[in-house]
Structure formats: structure tokens, C-alpha cells
Design an enzyme around this catalytic site. Structure first.
Site, short mmCIF file in Angstrom:
data_model
loop_
_atom_site.label_atom_id
_atom_site.label_comp_id
_atom_site.label_asym_id
_atom_site.label_seq_id
_atom_site.Cartn_x
_atom_site.Cartn_y
_atom_site.Cartn_z
N SER A 1 52.31 98.62 -74.35
CA SER A 1 52.04 100.01 -74.60
C SER A 1 51.71 100.06 -76.16
O SER A 1 50.79 99.81 -76.60
CB SER A 1 53.31 100.79 -74.32
OG SER A 1 53.06 102.22 -74.53
N ASP B 1 47.77 106.32 -76.53
CA ASP B 1 48.38 105.23 -77.16
C ASP B 1 47.69 103.93 -76.57
O ASP B 1 46.78 104.04 -75.67
CB ASP B 1 49.99 105.15 -76.75
CG ASP B 1 50.10 104.86 -75.21
OD1 ASP B 1 49.48 104.83 -74.53
OD2 ASP B 1 51.33 104.43 -75.05
N ASP C 1 48.11 101.75 -73.99
CA ASP C 1 47.77 101.45 -72.66
C ASP C 1 47.42 102.79 -71.93
O ASP C 1 47.33 102.75 -70.81
CB ASP C 1 48.94 100.81 -72.05
CG ASP C 1 50.20 101.60 -71.98
OD1 ASP C 1 50.45 102.66 -72.93
OD2 ASP C 1 51.03 101.53 -71.13
N GLU D 1 57.91 113.93 -72.39
CA GLU D 1 58.58 113.47 -73.35
C GLU D 1 57.83 113.98 -74.61
O GLU D 1 56.49 114.08 -74.65
CB GLU D 1 58.57 111.90 -73.76
CG GLU D 1 59.52 111.55 -72.31
CD GLU D 1 59.94 110.03 -72.61
OE1 GLU D 1 60.94 109.67 -72.55
OE2 GLU D 1 59.04 109.12 -72.78
N ALA D 2 58.73 114.31 -75.71
CA ALA D 2 58.04 114.73 -77.02
C ALA D 2 56.84 113.79 -77.51
O ALA D 2 55.90 114.08 -78.22
CB ALA D 2 58.92 115.04 -78.04
N ASN D 3 56.99 112.40 -77.21
CA ASN D 3 56.23 111.50 -77.59
C ASN D 3 54.74 111.47 -76.98
O ASN D 3 54.01 110.67 -77.14
CB ASN D 3 56.77 110.22 -77.41
CG ASN D 3 57.12 109.71 -76.05
OD1 ASN D 3 56.32 110.32 -74.90
ND2 ASN D 3 57.92 108.75 -75.86
N ARG E 1 71.26 107.54 -80.22
CA ARG E 1 71.17 106.74 -79.13
C ARG E 1 70.64 105.29 -79.37
O ARG E 1 69.87 105.16 -80.13
CB ARG E 1 70.40 107.43 -78.00
CG ARG E 1 68.91 107.72 -78.44
CD ARG E 1 68.08 108.33 -77.24
NE ARG E 1 67.58 107.24 -76.42
CZ ARG E 1 66.60 106.41 -76.44
NH1 ARG E 1 65.77 106.47 -77.66
NH2 ARG E 1 66.26 105.65 -75.69
N SER F 1 68.35 102.19 -78.61
CA SER F 1 66.87 102.33 -78.14
C SER F 1 66.98 101.33 -76.79
O SER F 1 67.86 100.29 -76.62
CB SER F 1 66.13 101.49 -79.01
OG SER F 1 64.97 100.99 -78.53
N ARG G 1 68.62 104.56 -82.53
CA ARG G 1 67.69 105.83 -82.97
C ARG G 1 68.37 107.09 -83.61
O ARG G 1 69.44 107.42 -82.87
CB ARG G 1 66.54 106.03 -81.93
CG ARG G 1 65.85 104.81 -81.74
CD ARG G 1 64.57 105.42 -81.02
NE ARG G 1 63.44 104.15 -80.38
CZ ARG G 1 63.23 103.24 -81.01
NH1 ARG G 1 62.86 103.44 -82.43
NH2 ARG G 1 62.59 102.42 -80.33
C1 16G Z 1 59.59 103.46 -72.93
C2 16G Z 1 59.72 104.61 -72.10
C3 16G Z 1 59.27 106.01 -72.56
C4 16G Z 1 60.47 106.22 -73.70
C5 16G Z 1 60.63 105.06 -74.72
C6 16G Z 1 61.71 104.98 -75.66
C7 16G Z 1 58.45 104.37 -70.05
C8 16G Z 1 57.40 103.96 -68.98
N1 16G Z 1 58.61 104.26 -71.11
O1 16G Z 1 58.60 103.34 -74.00
O2 16G Z 1 59.32 107.05 -71.75
O3 16G Z 1 60.20 107.33 -74.59
O4 16G Z 1 60.61 103.83 -73.90
O5 16G Z 1 61.95 103.95 -76.40
O6 16G Z 1 59.57 104.80 -69.23
P1 16G Z 1 63.13 103.45 -77.08
O7 16G Z 1 64.44 103.59 -75.86
O8 16G Z 1 63.03 102.62 -77.88
O9 16G Z 1 63.74 105.04 -77.83
ZN ZN Z 2 52.14 103.61 -73.17
#
Ligand code: 16G
Ligand code: ZN
Length: 531
Positions: free
Chosen positions: A66, A278, A280, A373-375, A499, A501, A508
Site C-alpha cells: 500500500s 495511495d 495501491d 477512515e479519516a485516512n 493505540r 499500530s 500512535r
Molecule cells: C491498515 C489498514 C487501514 C488502517 C491502517 C492503520 C486495511 C486494509 N488497512 O493499512 O485500514 O487505517 O492499517 O495502520 O485494513 P496502523 O495500525 O499502523 O495505524
Molecule cells: Zn492502500
């Protein structure tokens, strides 16, 4: 047995070369690409087993990391309806990925027994990959794994993650569409063109759209789509991977969202809306620069509210009051967006843990569920009841109701319901803006984001932190939540959470407050408390 030969072959072709424990996390396995070959081979084995457990229905394997930088790669499995791998299998995937080459045979047999797979059935596996230079080698390892257990692999080459989800879904449910890249364009871009005929350009809406392709697969596919557009959109594409542009480096949706900076490689014109994908192609954010070169970000929350409010309008016009629409967010959603949704739009909101599978699942409990998601990862899901009701209105309703229902049916067709999809979401956004005759500033004017900050902290053991209440409360280590509460209480409109990661070895920190300075300060203080 012939399987003996298979495992001997695996040892030679895709040996386990690392002792580092690897876990199937929120986004599958993700790490340095050179540590993944045996993992992907084994996921080929597992996909065949999964396909047989699902009576020979097709399973997907996507090779991608990704938004991570080029040296990383990853692999995730896609379930028959185009959804993420069922959670209870994540542990099985992890076990299979970590056993020694010597134990691979016995562990595979164990798994087959445990899940009660009938190994005499046919098995079908679709394999796709992103643009990383390490991806073809990993895709080949997946193919070997599939063939080893006598499954049938089909390679899609370079596709966006959502395209592969879509193809898997179509292969198992042919009412959804044709399981090819062309079939995807026909459905999604076709619906968009259809809508444009019904909704001519007017008002402040302008068909010029700039795109930041993150030097990944999404931009490349938009370049294909561009050729089939006929003035419905005038695309200016940047960061397509040429000219030495590196995948996700200082560009793409994640960079823009997290750093709150515009990407490199894009020509900037004030107030021109830019869509940033992004690596992917499953996430999308928009932004524009104003006269002072200040970046104004329209993130996943913004897209969610835009789509949800438009669908609500159409539902009203259809006069289908029985259909309940709801929105799903995570703790990262800007507090101002949540307020706007509940108080102004009067749409119910659910907050869930980070990770698409949680959002998707919660969205299914509404007749029409919008999740983001905000992202920038998100989509809309429509229940069969919703689709049937709308189809009926489209055929039998009063003229005005019929019109709205037909628009909604095109909107549904344009949606990739399997997973968040930057390309599909982009067409959804462009449709709503066009329908309203709005430019990007008018879109932005719906509500004002609270300033926010994200930080990451490296700690000895990130798993020492546990959370509850959709990650908004910290339950351990003891006392940390009280400290966070104290810090937050000193700030106007303050909010913060921490939380671990699921994709990196970090904790994070997120914070919000009345000013950017305060949001930054609060984040730094909470980070200090974690450390
Ligand atoms: C992954 C998740 C995404 C989430 C991110 C959080 C999928 C397909 N992708 O990329 O949704 O926002 O993890 O990352 O579920 P983090 O746990 O490192 O903050
Ligand atoms: Zn992605």
C-alpha cells in the site's frame, strides 16, 4: 506422498531465510520485501485450502504494501465476497508463515484437518500485485504455492487492490460484474458516464481535476481511464511513476494526510482541486492550495459526509423512508465531522476500531452503510433490501421519484462495495460535486475541521498498551488514561488517544484542539506520557 515432493520443492525454491516472527495484521503480512518470499508461497498454499473450505469459490491474493515505501512489500488474502480474510484465519495464516521449512508439511496437514478442507475439490485463486519491483517475484511464489496443492492460479498482473477485490467478488457472484480489469472499467466508469448524461455540468463545478498518483498503480490506471473519458472529466495526471518518481515518497494520500503537506511532483494552481491516491489505489483524499499556498485537506471524513448527505437526499427524493442510512468512523475521525454528521445531517454514526474489516462489518448493519477512515479508505455498502426497494421505485414510482431512484442505481453501480477504492470513490465525489454545482471551497464549507496532529512513538513493547471503546480509552498500562484525561482537560475542544499500530512497531498518538499549536502541544505531551 506427492506432497513430500512439494515440500522439498518449497524448501529449495522459497526457503524460509529469516527467524523474525511475522504476524498477519490489519493489512495482512507487511515487512521488508526480502523477508516475504516464503510467506507468500505459504499464502499460496493457504489460499487453496481456503478455496476448498469455501466449496471451490475463488480466493484472492494481493501482493502490496500500500502506502509504505518501495523496500517494503506485503501480502493479503481476499475472501470470496471480495472481503478481507475472515478474522479467525489470521491466526492460521500466522502459524503457517512462521513454521520452519522442516515443519511446513506437518503444519499444513494440521491446518487442513483443523478447517476440515476437502482436498479433492477444485480450488481457484486470483493473484494481483502492485508496481513494486519486488512484486513479480512474490507473485510467482504465490503461484507456486497454489500449484503445489493443485489449485488453479489466475494472474492479473499489476492491478489496484480494489480491482482484485472486485474481480474475486465477480468471479463468485456474476450478478456483480465481469471479473476482469476491463469489466471493472465498464461497470464503474460506465456508471459515471451514465450519470453525467443525467447531471449536466453547471454552477461552480469545473471538470478539471488534478491527480497525484503516488507513483503507484492507481495513477497508471487513471491514465487508462483518461483515454476513455469524453470531456466528462479533464484529468491532469502527476506522479505516474516516470521521471524517477519514487513510490509513495513525499506523495500519495497517506503522505498528504499525515504530514498535512501537498505532495511533491504536482503542479499547483490555487483553488484547483487535487485528488491524491495511495500506492495501491485503495485510499483517496482531496486537497487544494489557497492564495497563501496553504493546503486545505478534504480527507476521508469529508468524503464520507459528502457521499452520505447526497445519498440521503436521493433517498428522500425516492420516498423510501424505510431505508436507514448510517455512517461508520474510527477514533481518527475529526470531531467536527462527527458533530456535523449527528447534529446537522442527523445521520446515525458508529465508531469502531481502526482497520477496514471493522468498518466494513459495522456498515453492513445499516440498510445503506457509508464507512470511511479519516485516512481516505472507505466505501458505501447497500443491502439487498435497499437495492430491491430502489429498483422498484425506479420502475414504478412517480416521475420525480423514478428519476432519483435511477440516479441512485447508477451511484450504486459506480461503487466498489467490496472495499475502499480510490478510483470508484473519486467518481462518486465528482458526481456529487457536479450534481450540486459545487467547487472545492463550497465542499469545504460544510464544516470546519478541528486542528489535529498525529505522532508516532517508539516504545519497548507497544503491546503493553491496550485499548477499549473503539480505541478511545486506554486500559493499560495503569494510570495512562488518567494522565491523558488530565492533559486533554487543559485544552479547549481537546481530544486525544493512543493505540498500538497494527502495521508498524510503534505507538500512535492522535490529538485535536482549538488551534494547531495546541493540537501539536497536546500530542507532544501525550507522547511524553506514553514514553
Ligand atoms: C491498515 C489498514 C487501514 C488502517 C491502517 C492503520 C486495511 C486494509 N488497512 O493499512 O485500514 O487505517 O492499517 O495502520 O485494513 P496502523 O495500525 O499502523 O495505524
Ligand atoms: Zn492502500
Amino acid at each position: 506422498s506427492s506432497l513430500r515432493v512439494v515440500y522439498a520443492f518449497a524448501r529449495e525454491m522459497h526457503p524460509k531465510t529469516s527467524e523474525v516472527f511475522i504476524q498477519y495484521g490489519t493489512a495482512g503480512f507487511r515487512t521488508k520485501a526480502n523477508l516475504l518470499e516464503h510467506v507468500v508461497y505459504r499464502m499460496g498454499l493457504l489460499a487453496v485450502i481456503r478455496s476448498r473450505v469455501k466449496n471451490g469459490r475463488t480466493i484472492g491474493i494481493m501482493i502490496t504494501a500500500s502506502h509504505n515505501l518501495e523496500p517494503d512489500n506485503g501480502v493479503k488474502l481476499i475472501d470470496p465476497d471480495g472481503e478481507m480474510l475472515e478474522q479467525s484465519w489470521e491466526e492460521i495464516a500466522t502459524r503457517l508463515a512462521n513454521v520452519s521449512d522442516n515443519d511446513l508439511e506437518s503444519t499444513t496437514e494440521q491446518v487442513i484437518k483443523q478447517v476440515n478442507a476437502d482436498m479433492s475439490l477444485k480450488a481457484s485463486v486470483f493473484i494481483g500485485m502492485d508496481t513494486r519491483y519486488t512484486s513479480p517475484r512474490l507473485a510467482a511464489a504465490a503461484v507456486h504455492g497454489v500449484i503445489a496443492l493443485k489449485g488453479t492460479p489466475k494472474e492479473f498482473g499489476i492491478v489496484t487492490t480494489p480491482m482484485l477485490h472486485y474481480c474475486v467478488k465477480c468471479r463468485n457472484d456474476n450478478t456483480y460484474g465481469t471479473p476482469t480489469e476491463e469489466g471493472y472499467y465498464e461497470k464503474i466508469v460506465g456508471a459515471f458516464k451514465n450519470l453525467r448524461q443525467k447531471l449536466p455540468v453547471f454552477g461552480e463545478y469545473n471538470t478539471t481535476l488534478y491527480i497525484d498518483g503516488a507513483n503507484g498503480v492507481g495513477g497508471k490506471k487513471m491514465n487508462i481511464i483518461k483515454k476513455s473519458l469524453d470531456g466528462e472529466l479533464d484529468l491532469n495526471l502527476y506522479n505516474l511513476g516516470g521521471n524517477g518518481g519514487k513510490l509513495n515518497l513525499n506523495c500519495g494520500a497517506d503522505f498528504v494526510k499525515v504530514s498535512q503537506k501537498p505532495p511533491v511532483g504536482v503542479e499547483h494552481v490555487p483553488f484547483q482541486r487535487v485528488a491524491s491516491l495511495d500506492g495501491d489505489g485503495d485510499r483517496l483524499v482531496y486537497y487544494y492550495l489557497d492564495n497563501d499556498n496553504k493546503m486545505n485537506l478534504l480527507d476521508g471524513d469529508r468524503i464520507a459526509t459528502l457521499l452520505a448527505s447526497y445519498v440521503t437526499e436521493l433517498l428522500k427524493a425516492c420516498d423510501a423512508p424505510a431505508l436507514k442510512l448510517g455512517l461508520v468512523q474510527t477514533a481518527y475521525a475529526n470531531g467536527a465531522s462527527t458533530r456535523y454528521i449527528t447534529e446537522d445531517l442527523k445521520i446515525p454514526v458508529t465508531c469502531v476500531k481502526t482497520g477496514v474489516k471493522h468498518l466494513h462489518h459495522a456498515a453492513l448493519s445499516y440498510d445503506i452503510g457509508v464507512y470511511f477512515e479519516a485516512n481516505g479508505h472507505g466505501t458505501v455498502v447497500y443491502s439487498n433490501m435497499a437495492k430491491n426497494t430502489i429498483s422498484k421505485v425506479a420502475e414504478e414510482g412517480e416521475p420525480e421519484q423514478r428519476k432519483a431512484a435511477q440516479l441512485l442505481l447508477n451511484f450504486i453501480d459506480m461503487t466498489n462495495e467490496t472495499v475502499g477504492d480510490a478510483i470508484s470513490d473519486l467518481f462518486l465525489v465528482e458526481t456529487v460535486l457536479c450534481a450540486r454545482g459545487h467547487n472545492v471551497q463550497q465542499w469545504m464549507s460544510a464544516y470546519t475541521d478541528l486542528p489535529c496532529r498525529q505522532l508516532k512513538v517508539t516504545v519497548q513493547d507497544r503491546n503493553a498498551i491496550s485499548t477499549a471503546d473503539a480505541e478511545r480509552q486506554c486500559t493499560s498500562p495503569e494510570g495512562l488514561q488518567t494522565k491523558i484525561d488530565d492533559l486533554v482537560s487543559k485544552y479547549k475542544s481537546g481530544r486525544s488517544f493512543v493505540r498500538p499500530s497494527g502495521t508498524e512497531d510503534v505507538v500512535r498518538v492522535y490529538s485535536e484542539a482549538d488551534t494547531q499549536e495546541n493540537a501539536d502541544k497536546l500530542a507532544a505531551e501525550v507522547a511524553q506520557a506514553v514514553f
